[in-house]
Design an enzyme around this catalytic site. Sequence first.
Site, mmCIF file in Angstrom:
data_model
loop_
_atom_site.group_PDB
_atom_site.id
_atom_site.type_symbol
_atom_site.label_atom_id
_atom_site.label_comp_id
_atom_site.label_asym_id
_atom_site.label_seq_id
_atom_site.Cartn_x
_atom_site.Cartn_y
_atom_site.Cartn_z
ATOM 1 N N CYS A 134 29.803 54.550 26.169
ATOM 2 C CA CYS A 134 29.222 54.951 24.896
ATOM 3 C C CYS A 134 30.232 55.701 24.037
ATOM 4 C CB CYS A 134 28.029 55.861 25.142
ATOM 5 S SG CYS A 134 26.884 55.205 26.331
ATOM 6 N N ARG A 150 33.293 50.807 22.203
ATOM 7 C CA ARG A 150 32.899 51.454 23.449
ATOM 8 C C ARG A 150 31.476 51.087 23.867
ATOM 9 N NH1 ARG A 150 36.415 55.858 24.385
ATOM 10 N NH2 ARG A 150 34.954 56.620 25.922
ATOM 11 N N TRP A 182 26.098 51.996 25.248
ATOM 12 C CA TRP A 182 26.254 50.887 26.191
ATOM 13 C C TRP A 182 25.301 51.220 27.326
ATOM 14 C CZ3 TRP A 182 27.812 50.231 31.329
ATOM 15 C CH2 TRP A 182 28.133 48.923 31.695
ATOM 16 N N ASN A 242 27.496 60.588 27.027
ATOM 17 C CA ASN A 242 28.243 59.455 27.590
ATOM 18 C C ASN A 242 28.473 59.772 29.060
ATOM 19 O OD1 ASN A 242 29.973 57.350 28.181
ATOM 20 N ND2 ASN A 242 31.745 58.283 27.176
ATOM 21 N N GLY A 243 28.187 58.817 29.946
ATOM 22 C CA GLY A 243 28.377 59.056 31.377
ATOM 23 C C GLY A 243 27.086 58.764 32.121
ATOM 24 N N GLU A 277 43.891 36.071 35.131
ATOM 25 C CA GLU A 277 43.796 36.721 33.823
ATOM 26 C C GLU A 277 43.331 35.718 32.755
ATOM 27 O OE1 GLU A 277 43.537 39.491 32.602
ATOM 28 O OE2 GLU A 277 44.140 39.328 30.505
ATOM 29 N N LYS A 305 39.910 36.063 30.568
ATOM 30 C CA LYS A 305 39.855 36.048 29.096
ATOM 31 C C LYS A 305 38.785 35.075 28.634
ATOM 32 C CE LYS A 305 41.310 38.950 28.252
ATOM 33 N NZ LYS A 305 42.023 39.822 29.126
ATOM 34 N N GLU A 337 35.067 36.283 29.643
ATOM 35 C CA GLU A 337 34.499 37.493 29.045
ATOM 36 C C GLU A 337 34.168 37.337 27.566
ATOM 37 O OE1 GLU A 337 36.831 41.123 28.954
ATOM 38 O OE2 GLU A 337 38.689 39.996 28.801
ATOM 39 N N HIS A 385 41.408 24.632 49.755
ATOM 40 C CA HIS A 385 40.582 25.292 50.775
ATOM 41 C C HIS A 385 39.155 25.504 50.278
ATOM 42 C CE1 HIS A 385 44.056 25.873 53.305
ATOM 43 N NE2 HIS A 385 44.719 26.292 52.229
ATOM 44 N N LYS A 416 34.627 48.480 25.890
ATOM 45 C CA LYS A 416 36.079 48.549 26.018
ATOM 46 C C LYS A 416 36.513 49.485 27.136
ATOM 47 C CE LYS A 416 40.303 47.820 24.674
ATOM 48 N NZ LYS A 416 40.863 46.545 25.175
HETATM 49 O O1 M6R Z 1 41.394 50.626 30.049
HETATM 50 P P1 M6R Z 1 41.733 49.887 31.308
HETATM 51 O O2 M6R Z 1 43.018 49.137 31.213
HETATM 52 O O3 M6R Z 1 41.710 50.785 32.523
HETATM 53 O O4 M6R Z 1 40.562 48.856 31.484
HETATM 54 C C1 M6R Z 1 40.458 48.064 32.626
HETATM 55 C C2 M6R Z 1 39.457 46.948 32.436
HETATM 56 O O5 M6R Z 1 38.187 47.472 32.175
HETATM 57 C C3 M6R Z 1 39.851 45.999 31.303
HETATM 58 O O6 M6R Z 1 41.107 45.455 31.504
HETATM 59 C C4 M6R Z 1 38.822 44.863 31.184
HETATM 60 O O7 M6R Z 1 38.855 44.043 32.302
HETATM 61 C C5 M6R Z 1 39.058 44.052 29.905
HETATM 62 N N1 M6R Z 1 37.799 43.733 29.288
HETATM 63 C C6 M6R Z 1 39.742 42.758 30.153
HETATM 64 O O8 M6R Z 1 39.972 42.047 28.991
#
Ligand code: M6R
Length: 614
Positions: free
Chosen positions: A2, A27, A77, A103-104, A487, A491, A494, A510, A609
């Site tokens: 949040c 956030r 969030w 937040n938390g 990765e 991308k 997500e 496998h 984020k």
């Molecule tokens: O802020 P951070 O690099 O620690 O965040 C880690 C992950 O939450 C972040 O990389 C997340 O997987 C992204 N949405 C990927 O695009």
Amino acid sequence: MCGIVAYTGKRNAAPILIDGLRALEYRGYDSAGIFLSGNLEAKLPSKLVKAVGPVNNLASKITDAYSGTAGISHTRWATHGVPSKANAHPHSDESGKVWIVHNGIIENYKELKQALQTKGYKFASETDSEVVAHLIVDKLKRLKIEQAINQTLKELRGTYGLAIMYDKEPEKIFAARMGSPLVIGLGDGENFIASDPTPILRHTKNVIYMNDGEMAIITPDSHTIFNLDNVQVNREPDQIEWSVEEVQKGGYDHFMMKEMMEAPEVVKNTLRGRLLVEDGMAKLGGLESVKDRLRQIKRIIIVGCGTAYYSGLVGEYMLEEYAGIPVEVEVGSEFRYRKPVIDEGTAILAISQSGETADTLEAIREGKRKGALTIGIVNTVGSTIARDTDAGVYNHAGPEIGVASTKAFISQLTALALFTLYMGRQRQMSLVTGKKIAEELLDLPEKIKKILDSGNLANIKKIAEKYNKFEDFLYLGRKYNYAIAFEGALKLKEISYVHAEGCGAGEMKHGPIAMIDENFPTVAVALRDSVYEKMISNIQEIKARRGPVLAIGTEGDEELAKLADDVFYVPKTLEMLSPILSVIPLQFFAYYFAVLRGLNVDKPRNLAKSVTVE
Ligand code: M6R
């Protein structure tokens, strides 16, 4: 998670808070709310507005009548309770004396809630946060507001970043931090509280980062920080380096596009002043204080989450091959709950863009408790991981706002290459090898620019159009590009919500190959490197099962074009640096794919984020 923004000053608070929430929307964005304190003298009543959905929905409900000069606001969030008006913050008790944004996660909220309900308090939401307001009100029967908050904080278990208002002192904002970041912005006749500096920097660049276990009180002309024992804490403000332009889209449709286009500059900024090409070395000032200890370490454990974890996987290959140090890589959320074997010869390297990811942070704390040296590769200056590690390397990638991490990944790989040079040259790496890596690093920005050429991007867009009808994808890579398969898949999934699976190409037979048919395309990173032949065999195996193949290849590789259905070429570089180039077309592929489906790539559903809760 949040986002919190609070303001007290002489100006109209509502537009400042709404603007601030917009800057923090990355956030969390499932609902938002604002509370403006009233003013008895001016006969101004307090106001509460909440809306489900993005901050714009809230903004459209705010009229000129909302003219208070102090307020708290929140973009959510959801953790406890669905996105709804009732669950949106700010929360209060029935009396409306105290308002809070949080937040938390309050882990013991159930028992606290039960006890409060027994006393007759009525709850209006399903959130864990609401207990905080009731607890404070309950303690106000016998304590002053400062003590009521202090005593409440002592009863909470879990994490919190809190901003609180009290109706009897409408100009004051109280803040408290435990595990969820908060920063105080110091202006001229006005002060701010926020989850991070982005909403503040258009008003002031003077900030104080709060530490865990601290409480703060701001008025328009003062700020005071205490620890939980009520002892005043004096700390000099820091200066925010980021500019306002950096947190705006700069003419692009999305932050994600802007951030991908920044890649050449990002590599330059990460390298700036850190390469001693003639000595084949890296100079990392942030590691100076621990350089003797680093010389002694026998093993590195890299921790990170999501994209940062995948950069760690590439780092493992770099460090083992060129520095000869045993490396393990682990996701923060696993590391913290098992019993890792750690001793003084172990260094824990945390990688994090935000510097606030709870699982990564806790992994570091666990490592520290066990005597490990902790270092960070962190983008956000002043963030908790940056401050909690013994030493570290800042990325200098600038703020990353798009939820999908793109430029931060490029920068993390660049920083890992620098760290490999730094560690390697203290150990087994020769001058010749060191020089070669340094020279290749310097060439990367120009090579990235070639990939970003408008013709190339149009080509990726066309490929994304062709593949847009598919709902499942397999991503393959080997050795240095093993992590890039994961990765690339992350991308796509997500931001597009299609099924995309990363897989080490050798693992394909496998199990995952069973999925392959004409409706299940494969994205294969098949560069001209030491595992090229193996990758070609894997692509053959897919073609033999009628699977469509989109390959990422090395410029000039005509053979690959004969085998794959579509190829996107990247320039040649050292194998250890090749992921920095190969990931770029995969980021753009995901971007165009999602945009073509009409999705909001900057704010994908269900995500935030900065993941500051477990
Ligand atoms: O802020 P951070 O690099 O620690 O965040 C880690 C992950 O939450 C972040 O990389 C997340 O997987 C992204 N949405 C990927 O695009």
